[in-house]
Design a protein around this motif. Structure first.
Motif, PDB file in Angstrom:
ATOM      1  N   HIS A 155      46.151  70.017  85.902  1.00 17.72           N
ATOM      2  CA  HIS A 155      47.616  69.988  86.028  1.00 17.72           C
ATOM      3  C   HIS A 155      48.330  70.307  84.709  1.00 17.72           C
ATOM      4  O   HIS A 155      49.192  71.188  84.665  1.00 17.72           O
ATOM      5  CB  HIS A 155      48.046  68.639  86.592  1.00 17.72           C
ATOM      6  CG  HIS A 155      49.512  68.524  86.875  1.00 17.72           C
ATOM      7  ND1 HIS A 155      50.181  69.424  87.670  1.00 17.72           N
ATOM      8  CD2 HIS A 155      50.446  67.632  86.445  1.00 17.72           C
ATOM      9  CE1 HIS A 155      51.467  69.074  87.741  1.00 17.72           C
ATOM     10  NE2 HIS A 155      51.644  67.998  87.002  1.00 17.72           N
TER      11      HIS A 155
ATOM     12  N   CYS B 147      54.676  62.675  84.279  1.00 12.89           N
ATOM     13  CA  CYS B 147      54.435  63.073  85.657  1.00 12.89           C
ATOM     14  C   CYS B 147      54.474  61.843  86.566  1.00 12.89           C
ATOM     15  O   CYS B 147      53.766  60.863  86.332  1.00 12.89           O
ATOM     16  CB  CYS B 147      53.072  63.748  85.793  1.00 12.89           C
ATOM     17  SG  CYS B 147      53.044  65.362  84.997  1.00 12.89           S
TER      18      CYS B 147
ATOM     19  N   TYR C 247      58.724  63.637  79.043  1.00  8.29           N
ATOM     20  CA  TYR C 247      58.523  63.940  80.462  1.00  8.29           C
ATOM     21  C   TYR C 247      57.205  63.289  80.889  1.00  8.29           C
ATOM     22  O   TYR C 247      56.162  63.535  80.265  1.00  8.29           O
ATOM     23  CB  TYR C 247      58.443  65.456  80.676  1.00  8.29           C
ATOM     24  CG  TYR C 247      58.320  65.864  82.128  1.00  8.29           C
ATOM     25  CD1 TYR C 247      59.459  66.149  82.884  1.00  8.29           C
ATOM     26  CD2 TYR C 247      57.071  65.955  82.751  1.00  8.29           C
ATOM     27  CE1 TYR C 247      59.356  66.514  84.216  1.00  8.29           C
ATOM     28  CE2 TYR C 247      56.968  66.315  84.086  1.00  8.29           C
ATOM     29  CZ  TYR C 247      58.110  66.602  84.812  1.00  8.29           C
ATOM     30  OH  TYR C 247      58.011  66.972  86.130  1.00  8.29           O
TER      31      TYR C 247
ATOM     32  N   GLU D 159      50.536  73.503  83.472  1.00  7.40           N
ATOM     33  CA  GLU D 159      51.938  73.394  83.043  1.00  7.40           C
ATOM     34  C   GLU D 159      52.144  74.143  81.721  1.00  7.40           C
ATOM     35  O   GLU D 159      53.133  74.859  81.541  1.00  7.40           O
ATOM     36  CB  GLU D 159      52.336  71.925  82.844  1.00  7.40           C
ATOM     37  CG  GLU D 159      52.582  71.154  84.129  1.00  7.40           C
ATOM     38  CD  GLU D 159      53.091  69.738  83.836  1.00  7.40           C
ATOM     39  OE1 GLU D 159      53.844  69.561  82.851  1.00  7.40           O
ATOM     40  OE2 GLU D 159      52.716  68.810  84.574  1.00  7.40           O
TER      41      GLU D 159
ATOM     42  N   CYS E  30      56.465  70.784  87.931  1.00 11.27           N
ATOM     43  CA  CYS E  30      56.689  70.015  86.692  1.00 11.27           C
ATOM     44  C   CYS E  30      57.235  70.900  85.577  1.00 11.27           C
ATOM     45  O   CYS E  30      58.117  70.474  84.822  1.00 11.27           O
ATOM     46  CB  CYS E  30      55.407  69.303  86.258  1.00 11.27           C
ATOM     47  SG  CYS E  30      55.108  67.796  87.206  1.00 11.27           S
TER      48      CYS E  30
HETATM   49 ZN   LIG Z   1      53.290  66.974  86.381  1.00 15.62          ZN
END
Ligand SMILES: [Zn+2]
Length: 409
Positions: A207, A4, A2, A211, A182
């Protein structure tokens, strides 16, 4: 994996291209190495900055986000690296986000306050482990009076009068915070545990720290490895849209071309900062042109580097500067098979400007090949000269084939 993706409110800048390019190269390399790879790169199309930019332009925020998403797809497509497997939008994921927030609230990890919902950092002891962020940094994020603790951050934000989009929720109408988007998109498309999470170094705190708190707090394993790319610097200052020293990817594509951009990023290790300047781009452009012209090296000679050397460089934390040095050695020594194979990993290639010899020239070259095979070297030379007169050079390659190269004018 994953990674961003961008917040969509204007054309992405050249620095935003770095995590995109890294993720696409990495997926390709993992697949070539025999792994199954699935890459998710999200689009953040709900965010404060979108509301602000839309208001300044006098258009709806949803319309601006829709347009800027198109620009992002257009510009990254022009890099010629293909697409991620999934490119989810935050606006498509709101029900999952609401469910995730509800779960955190039920576990006592989140609380409601005046229509907002905040994450309760004090209840998540791992907080700060990824980034080593200090308490004063944590206090600095999201100042506001509705929180129990200055470190807490918003999962859901109540609709404000100037915000023209909102979604229903158990806490009233509003919209998700950036971080929870996210967490929800990663879970939706990769499940509760996955291997690699990437993004720019500027996202590590808060960030990515947030998460982790959200997803692990919800009982998921979440990412096993983190990859953070160094930032693009312009006159030694971090390039971000808010600083204003911006070169868009679109501008860079127009000025330098896709190959120069790719070679520019190959020159630095992904973890290092990289300095963007006209002269750095000019150097990259020349290197890219040299690769394209590699087919003009008259005769191959041995190279000290094998495919295993190249593989070892990339297997060692994706050391692209070392891989690039090997590509240059293969170019200089005319090792075209290895060079073509290596360039292909990064979306580069030989004869990349797509100039192919017309069919009648191919027939001449094939006739020359046949003449050589029956040892009629006089006829072979005559046909070589004929091709030369037409502006093409014929080169013999290993295994009995040939290659037609347009001569420099
Ligand atoms: Zn993100």
């Amino acid at each position: 994996m994953y990674f961003c993706g961008p917040t969509v409110y204007q054309r992405i800048h050249i620095g935003n291209a770095r995590p995109f390019i890294l993720s696409m190269w990495l997926r390709r390399w993992l697949k070539l190495s025999g792994y199954q790879a699935r890459l998710v790169v999200n689009v953040t199309d709900i965010n404060d900055r979108i509301y602000d930019a839309a208001r300044a332009q006098g258009i709806g925020s949803a319309e601006l986000a829709r347009r800027a998403t198109q620009w992002y797809w257009e510009d990254t497509r022009a890099l010629g690296l293909g697409r991620p497997d999934v490119e989810p939008l935050a606006t498509e994921t709101v029900p999952e986000i609401v469910t995730l927030i509800g779960g955190l609230k039920a576990k006592g990890l989140a609380y409601e306050s005046g229509g907002d919902v905040y994450f309760r950092v004090a209840r998540f002891p791992e907080y700060g482990r990824l980034s080593g962020a200090r308490l004063e940094d944590m206090v600095a994020q999201e100042p506001g009076g509705r929180k129990e603790d200055a470190r807490d951050f918003a999962l859901w934000k109540a609709n404000k009068p100037h915000e023209d989009t909102w979604w229903p929720s158990p806490w009233g109408r509003g919209r998700p915070g950036w971080h929870i988007e996210c967490s929800a998109m990663a879970e939706k498309h990769l499940g509760p545990g996955f291997d690699i999470h990437g993004g720019g170094l500027d996202l590590r705190f808060p960030h990515h720290e947030n998460e982790i708190a959200q997803s692990r707090g919800a009982g998921q394993q979440f990412a096993r490895l983190w990859i953070h790319n160094g930032l693009l610097e312009l006159r030694a200052e971090k390039m971000s849209k808010s600083v204003g020293n911006v070169v868009s990817l679109r501008t860079a594509l127009t000025s330098w071309g896709r190959e120069a951009i790719l070679v520019f990023f190959l020159n630095a290790h992904y973890r290092s900062p990289i300095e963007f300047s006209d002269s750095a781009m000019e150097v990259a452009r020349v290197q890219a042109a040299d690769f394209r012209a590699a087919t003009r090296v008259a005769e191959a000679r041995p190279s000290a580097f094998t495919w295993d050397s190249f593989r070892a460089a990339l297997d060692d934390d994706f050391d692209t500067p070392r891989a690039l040095a090997i590509l240059h050695d293969w170019r200089a020594s005319g090792q075209l098979e290895l060079l073509g194979r290596g360039l292909d990993v990064f979306g580069l290639g030989l004869d990349i400007d797509g100039v192919e010899a017309p069919p009648d020239l191919h027939q001449l070259a094939e006739a020359r090949q046949a003449a050589r095979q029956r040892r009629d070297f006089g006829e072979a030379d005559r046909l070589r000269n004929e091709l030369d007169r037409l502006g093409w050079e014929v080169q013999d390659v290993a295994g009995g084939g040939f290659r037609l190269i347009r001569k420099a004018r």
